[in-house]
Enzyme design. Sequence first.
Site, PDB file in Angstrom:
ATOM      1  N   ASP A 237     -10.145   7.243 -12.218  1.00 52.23           N
ATOM      2  CA  ASP A 237      -9.414   5.972 -12.118  1.00 52.23           C
ATOM      3  C   ASP A 237      -9.664   5.188 -13.406  1.00 52.23           C
ATOM      4  N   ASN A 238      -8.667   4.429 -13.839  1.00 51.52           N
ATOM      5  CA  ASN A 238      -8.913   3.570 -15.017  1.00 51.52           C
ATOM      6  C   ASN A 238      -9.323   2.166 -14.593  1.00 51.52           C
ATOM      7  N   LEU A 239      -9.465   1.938 -13.282  1.00 50.20           N
ATOM      8  CA  LEU A 239      -9.936   0.671 -12.706  1.00 50.20           C
ATOM      9  C   LEU A 239      -9.014  -0.506 -13.016  1.00 50.20           C
TER      10      LEU A 239
ATOM     11  N   PHE B  27      -2.758   9.840  -6.581  1.00 50.64           N
ATOM     12  CA  PHE B  27      -2.468   8.477  -6.124  1.00 50.64           C
ATOM     13  C   PHE B  27      -2.249   7.513  -7.289  1.00 50.64           C
TER      14      PHE B  27
ATOM     15  N   ASN C 102       3.310   3.941 -17.243  1.00 45.86           N
ATOM     16  CA  ASN C 102       2.099   4.253 -16.465  1.00 45.86           C
ATOM     17  C   ASN C 102       2.374   5.362 -15.440  1.00 45.86           C
TER      18      ASN C 102
ATOM     19  N   SER D  36       6.909   7.337  -1.509  1.00 46.54           N
ATOM     20  CA  SER D  36       7.114   6.138  -0.703  1.00 46.54           C
ATOM     21  C   SER D  36       8.456   6.187   0.002  1.00 46.54           C
TER      22      SER D  36
ATOM     23  N   TYR E 206       9.717   0.198  -9.793  1.00 41.51           N
ATOM     24  CA  TYR E 206       8.650   0.908  -9.083  1.00 41.51           C
ATOM     25  C   TYR E 206       9.246   2.029  -8.231  1.00 41.51           C
TER      26      TYR E 206
ATOM     27  N   LYS F  37       8.947   6.468  -8.349  1.00 40.47           N
ATOM     28  CA  LYS F  37       8.640   7.427  -7.270  1.00 40.47           C
ATOM     29  C   LYS F  37       9.767   8.454  -7.144  1.00 40.47           C
TER      30      LYS F  37
ATOM     31  N   PHE G  59       5.101   5.153   4.703  1.00 47.59           N
ATOM     32  CA  PHE G  59       5.844   3.981   5.146  1.00 47.59           C
ATOM     33  C   PHE G  59       5.008   2.738   4.787  1.00 47.59           C
TER      34      PHE G  59
ATOM     35  N   GLY H  31      16.743  -7.577  -2.054  1.00 48.36           N
ATOM     36  CA  GLY H  31      16.299  -6.181  -2.092  1.00 48.36           C
ATOM     37  C   GLY H  31      15.748  -5.683  -0.761  1.00 48.36           C
ATOM     38  N   ASP H  32      15.472  -6.614   0.194  1.00 49.65           N
ATOM     39  CA  ASP H  32      14.929  -6.184   1.495  1.00 49.65           C
ATOM     40  C   ASP H  32      16.011  -5.521   2.345  1.00 49.65           C
TER      41      ASP H  32
HETATM   42  P1  NAD Z   1      -3.952   0.906  -5.493  1.00 48.70           P
HETATM   43  O1  NAD Z   1      -3.460   0.061  -6.611  1.00 48.70           O
HETATM   44  O2  NAD Z   1      -5.001   0.360  -4.598  1.00 48.70           O
HETATM   45  O3  NAD Z   1      -4.450   2.321  -6.052  1.00 48.70           O
HETATM   46  C1  NAD Z   1      -3.928   2.914  -7.218  1.00 48.70           C
HETATM   47  C2  NAD Z   1      -5.106   3.232  -8.139  1.00 48.70           C
HETATM   48  O4  NAD Z   1      -4.605   3.880  -9.316  1.00 48.70           O
HETATM   49  C3  NAD Z   1      -5.853   1.979  -8.594  1.00 48.70           C
HETATM   50  O5  NAD Z   1      -7.230   2.138  -8.317  1.00 48.70           O
HETATM   51  C4  NAD Z   1      -5.582   1.914 -10.100  1.00 48.70           C
HETATM   52  O6  NAD Z   1      -6.671   1.360 -10.801  1.00 48.70           O
HETATM   53  C5  NAD Z   1      -5.317   3.368 -10.434  1.00 48.70           C
HETATM   54  N1  NAD Z   1      -4.464   3.590 -11.609  1.00 48.70           N
HETATM   55  C6  NAD Z   1      -3.261   3.026 -11.879  1.00 48.70           C
HETATM   56  N2  NAD Z   1      -2.773   3.502 -13.029  1.00 48.70           N
HETATM   57  C7  NAD Z   1      -3.678   4.408 -13.501  1.00 48.70           C
HETATM   58  C8  NAD Z   1      -3.744   5.229 -14.664  1.00 48.70           C
HETATM   59  N3  NAD Z   1      -2.789   5.208 -15.592  1.00 48.70           N
HETATM   60  N4  NAD Z   1      -4.821   6.036 -14.825  1.00 48.70           N
HETATM   61  C9  NAD Z   1      -5.811   6.058 -13.898  1.00 48.70           C
HETATM   62  N5  NAD Z   1      -5.809   5.288 -12.791  1.00 48.70           N
HETATM   63  C10 NAD Z   1      -4.758   4.472 -12.600  1.00 48.70           C
HETATM   64  O7  NAD Z   1      -2.663   1.335  -4.638  1.00 48.70           O
HETATM   65  P2  NAD Z   1      -2.545   2.084  -3.247  1.00 48.70           P
HETATM   66  O8  NAD Z   1      -1.888   1.152  -2.295  1.00 48.70           O
HETATM   67  O9  NAD Z   1      -3.818   2.724  -2.882  1.00 48.70           O
HETATM   68  O10 NAD Z   1      -1.472   3.188  -3.632  1.00 48.70           O
HETATM   69  C11 NAD Z   1      -1.831   4.510  -3.982  1.00 48.70           C
HETATM   70  C12 NAD Z   1      -0.568   5.288  -4.282  1.00 48.70           C
HETATM   71  O11 NAD Z   1       0.273   5.264  -3.119  1.00 48.70           O
HETATM   72  C13 NAD Z   1       0.277   4.686  -5.407  1.00 48.70           C
HETATM   73  O12 NAD Z   1       0.846   5.736  -6.149  1.00 48.70           O
HETATM   74  C14 NAD Z   1       1.348   3.914  -4.668  1.00 48.70           C
HETATM   75  O13 NAD Z   1       2.521   3.789  -5.418  1.00 48.70           O
HETATM   76  C15 NAD Z   1       1.569   4.788  -3.455  1.00 48.70           C
HETATM   77  N6  NAD Z   1       2.143   4.074  -2.314  1.00 48.70           N
HETATM   78  C16 NAD Z   1       1.543   2.924  -1.879  1.00 48.70           C
HETATM   79  C17 NAD Z   1       2.107   2.216  -0.816  1.00 48.70           C
HETATM   80  C18 NAD Z   1       1.518   0.912  -0.345  1.00 48.70           C
HETATM   81  O14 NAD Z   1       2.220   0.137   0.301  1.00 48.70           O
HETATM   82  N7  NAD Z   1       0.238   0.636  -0.606  1.00 48.70           N
HETATM   83  C19 NAD Z   1       3.258   2.704  -0.180  1.00 48.70           C
HETATM   84  C20 NAD Z   1       3.823   3.900  -0.652  1.00 48.70           C
HETATM   85  C21 NAD Z   1       3.250   4.572  -1.724  1.00 48.70           C
HETATM   86  C1  WQD Z   2       7.469  -6.102   5.200  1.00 51.53           C
HETATM   87  C2  WQD Z   2       8.367  -7.061   5.974  1.00 51.53           C
HETATM   88  C3  WQD Z   2       9.605  -8.564   4.557  1.00 51.53           C
HETATM   89  C4  WQD Z   2       6.141 -10.757   3.051  1.00 51.53           C
HETATM   90  C5  WQD Z   2       6.916  -2.715   0.216  1.00 51.53           C
HETATM   91  C6  WQD Z   2       7.478  -1.933  -0.945  1.00 51.53           C
HETATM   92  C7  WQD Z   2       7.477  -0.467  -0.643  1.00 51.53           C
HETATM   93  C8  WQD Z   2       6.098   0.014  -0.199  1.00 51.53           C
HETATM   94  C9  WQD Z   2       5.491  -0.863   0.847  1.00 51.53           C
HETATM   95  C10 WQD Z   2       4.967   1.042  -2.025  1.00 51.53           C
HETATM   96  C11 WQD Z   2       9.753  -7.249   5.347  1.00 51.53           C
HETATM   97  C12 WQD Z   2       8.632  -9.334   5.426  1.00 51.53           C
HETATM   98  C13 WQD Z   2       6.948  -9.865   3.724  1.00 51.53           C
HETATM   99  C14 WQD Z   2       6.222 -12.149   3.368  1.00 51.53           C
HETATM  100  C15 WQD Z   2       7.884 -11.643   5.017  1.00 51.53           C
HETATM  101  N1  WQD Z   2       5.156   0.035  -1.275  1.00 51.53           N
HETATM  102  N2  WQD Z   2       7.813 -10.304   4.697  1.00 51.53           N
HETATM  103  N3  WQD Z   2       7.100 -12.537   4.347  1.00 51.53           N
HETATM  104  O1  WQD Z   2       9.072  -4.602   1.587  1.00 51.53           O
HETATM  105  O2  WQD Z   2       8.755  -3.004   3.530  1.00 51.53           O
HETATM  106  O3  WQD Z   2       7.709  -2.483   1.380  1.00 51.53           O
HETATM  107  O4  WQD Z   2       5.570  -2.241   0.461  1.00 51.53           O
HETATM  108  O5  WQD Z   2       5.564   2.069  -2.079  1.00 51.53           O
HETATM  109  O6  WQD Z   2       7.894   0.165  -1.805  1.00 51.53           O
HETATM  110  O7  WQD Z   2       8.809  -2.382  -1.186  1.00 51.53           O
HETATM  111  O8  WQD Z   2       6.798  -4.340   2.717  1.00 51.53           O
HETATM  112  O9  WQD Z   2       5.004  -5.872   3.390  1.00 51.53           O
HETATM  113  O10 WQD Z   2       6.554  -6.554   1.503  1.00 51.53           O
HETATM  114  O11 WQD Z   2       7.432  -6.501   3.837  1.00 51.53           O
HETATM  115  O12 WQD Z   2       8.676 -12.050   5.883  1.00 51.53           O
HETATM  116  O13 WQD Z   2       5.543 -12.996   2.770  1.00 51.53           O
HETATM  117  O14 WQD Z   2       7.765  -8.370   5.962  1.00 51.53           O
HETATM  118  O15 WQD Z   2      10.817  -9.258   4.416  1.00 51.53           O
HETATM  119  O16 WQD Z   2      10.662  -7.391   6.385  1.00 51.53           O
HETATM  120  P1  WQD Z   2       8.202  -3.658   2.309  1.00 51.53           P
HETATM  121  P2  WQD Z   2       6.359  -5.853   2.799  1.00 51.53           P
END
Ligand code: NAD
Ligand code: WQD
Length: 333
Positions: free
Chosen positions: A31-33, A80, A99, A124, A149, A153, A178, A294-295
Site C-alpha cells: 500500500d502507498n498509504l 484492491f 492511479n 463495482s 472513477y 473500473k 455493491f 448521477g444517482d
Molecule cells: P480504501 O481507500 O480504503 O482502500 C484502497 C487502498 O489502496 C488504500 O489503502 C490506499 O492507500 C491504497 N492505494 C490507492 N492507490 C494506490 C497506489 N497507487 N499504490 C498503492 N496503494 C494504493 O478503499 P476500499 O473501500 O477498501 O476499496 C478497495 C477497492 O474496492 C477499491 O479498488 C475500490 O474502488 C473498490 N470498491 C470499493 C467500494 C466501496 O464502496 N468502498 C465499492 C466498490 C468497489
Molecule cells: C447510497 C444512497 C444516495 C449520502 C457509491 C459509488 C459506487 C460505490 C459505492 C465504489 C443513495 C443516498 C447518500 C447522503 C443520501 N463505490 N444518500 N444522503 O451512490 O450507491 O454508491 O458508493 O465503487 O461507485 O457511487 O452510495 O452511499 O453514496 O449512496 O441520501 O448524504 O444514499 O442518494 O440513494 P452509492 P452512497
Amino acid sequence: MNILVTGATGFIASHTIVELQNENHTIIGIDNLCNSSADTLDNIKKITGKDIDFYECDIRDTDKLKDVLSKYKIDCCIHFAGLKAVGESVAKPVEYYDNNIAGTLSLLKVLKEIDCKNIIFSSSATIYGTPAFVPITEECPKGICTNPYGWTKHMIEQILIDTQNANKDMNVVILRYFNPIGAHPSGLIGEKPNGIPNNLMPYITQVACGIREKLFVYGNDYDTPDGTGVRDYIHVVDLARGHVKALAAIEKNCGVDIFNLGTGHGYSVLDVINTFEKVNNIKIPYEIVARRPGDIASCYADPEKAKRVFGWVAQYSLSDMCRDSWNYQHRLF
Ligand code: NAD
Ligand code: WQD
C-alpha cells in the site's frame, strides 16, 4: 496460498486479510498509504495474532514493485489498490485514470515477470450504470458510467479480460461489489472517512456523533417503495469472505469469471436511517433535499451465481451493519 494484497491497509482489504489469515493463507501486502494508515497492520494482528509481510509501495512504481515481489512465489494477487471517491474523480480525472489504470498496468507487468497467473479484482456495481434491470445479474449489460472513477473500473475490467485472452493460463476473477458498510465486530478495523463523506453510512455516523447537524436525503420522488434511493448494502466482513471463497474459482482454473457480491436485498435511505436509529438508539435528524446528480433509483444484486459457483452467501443483516459501523466509527471522533 501466498496471496499478494494490493491496497492492503484499506477498508475492504484489511477485512479480507483477516478472513484470509483465518483460513491460514500467507499475506504479502502493498500500500502507498495514500488513503489508509500503517496502524491497521497492528489492529489486524490484534484480531488474528498473525503478521503480514507489508511494504509501503505505490503500485505505479514498477521497479520497486518488482524488487519487492521477486523474492516471493505469489499464488494469487487480490487487487484492491485504487482511488475511490466519486466526486473527487470528477474534479481530478487525470489523477484517477493514472492511479487506477496506470497502477493496474504496472501491477500486471510485474505479475507477468514474477509468473503470478491469478488475479482477483475489486470492481463495482457502478459499472452497470443505470441498470437495465434489477435484481442485477452478471449478464446485465455494462452501462454508461457517470464519473471517471466508474470508468476506471469499467476499463480495468476490459484490460484484465484482454490480458487473460492473450494468456490463457491466467485466471481473472472480477468481483463487482455493491455497497459495502459495517466494520469488523471487534471494532478494531473499519472505514475511516476522509473529509465530508460522500457515502450514506459514514455521513449518518457523523450526524450520530454530532459532527454534522443533519443528514440530507437526496430525493424522495424515486420510483421506489418510499421514494428514496434503494441500494444493496453489504457487511464488509461478508464481502471479505467472498474473496476467500472466490479463490475456489481460481483453483478450478476459471479463465475469466465475474461475480456480483451483494446480499440480494434492496434497502432505501429511510430503511437505513430507521434501522440505525433502532439498533443504536440514536436519533438521526434528516431533511429531504433534491436528487444528487448521477444517482439512480434502485440498485441491488442477484447474488445467485456466487452461491452456485463457490458457495458464498452474505450472512449479516442491515441491523448488524448499522451496529458494527457505529461500534467502529464512534471511536474515531
Ligand atoms: P480504501 O481507500 O480504503 O482502500 C484502497 C487502498 O489502496 C488504500 O489503502 C490506499 O492507500 C491504497 N492505494 C490507492 N492507490 C494506490 C497506489 N497507487 N499504490 C498503492 N496503494 C494504493 O478503499 P476500499 O473501500 O477498501 O476499496 C478497495 C477497492 O474496492 C477499491 O479498488 C475500490 O474502488 C473498490 N470498491 C470499493 C467500494 C466501496 O464502496 N468502498 C465499492 C466498490 C468497489
Ligand atoms: C447510497 C444512497 C444516495 C449520502 C457509491 C459509488 C459506487 C460505490 C459505492 C465504489 C443513495 C443516498 C447518500 C447522503 C443520501 N463505490 N444518500 N444522503 O451512490 O450507491 O454508491 O458508493 O465503487 O461507485 O457511487 O452510495 O452511499 O453514496 O449512496 O441520501 O448524504 O444514499 O442518494 O440513494 P452509492 P452512497
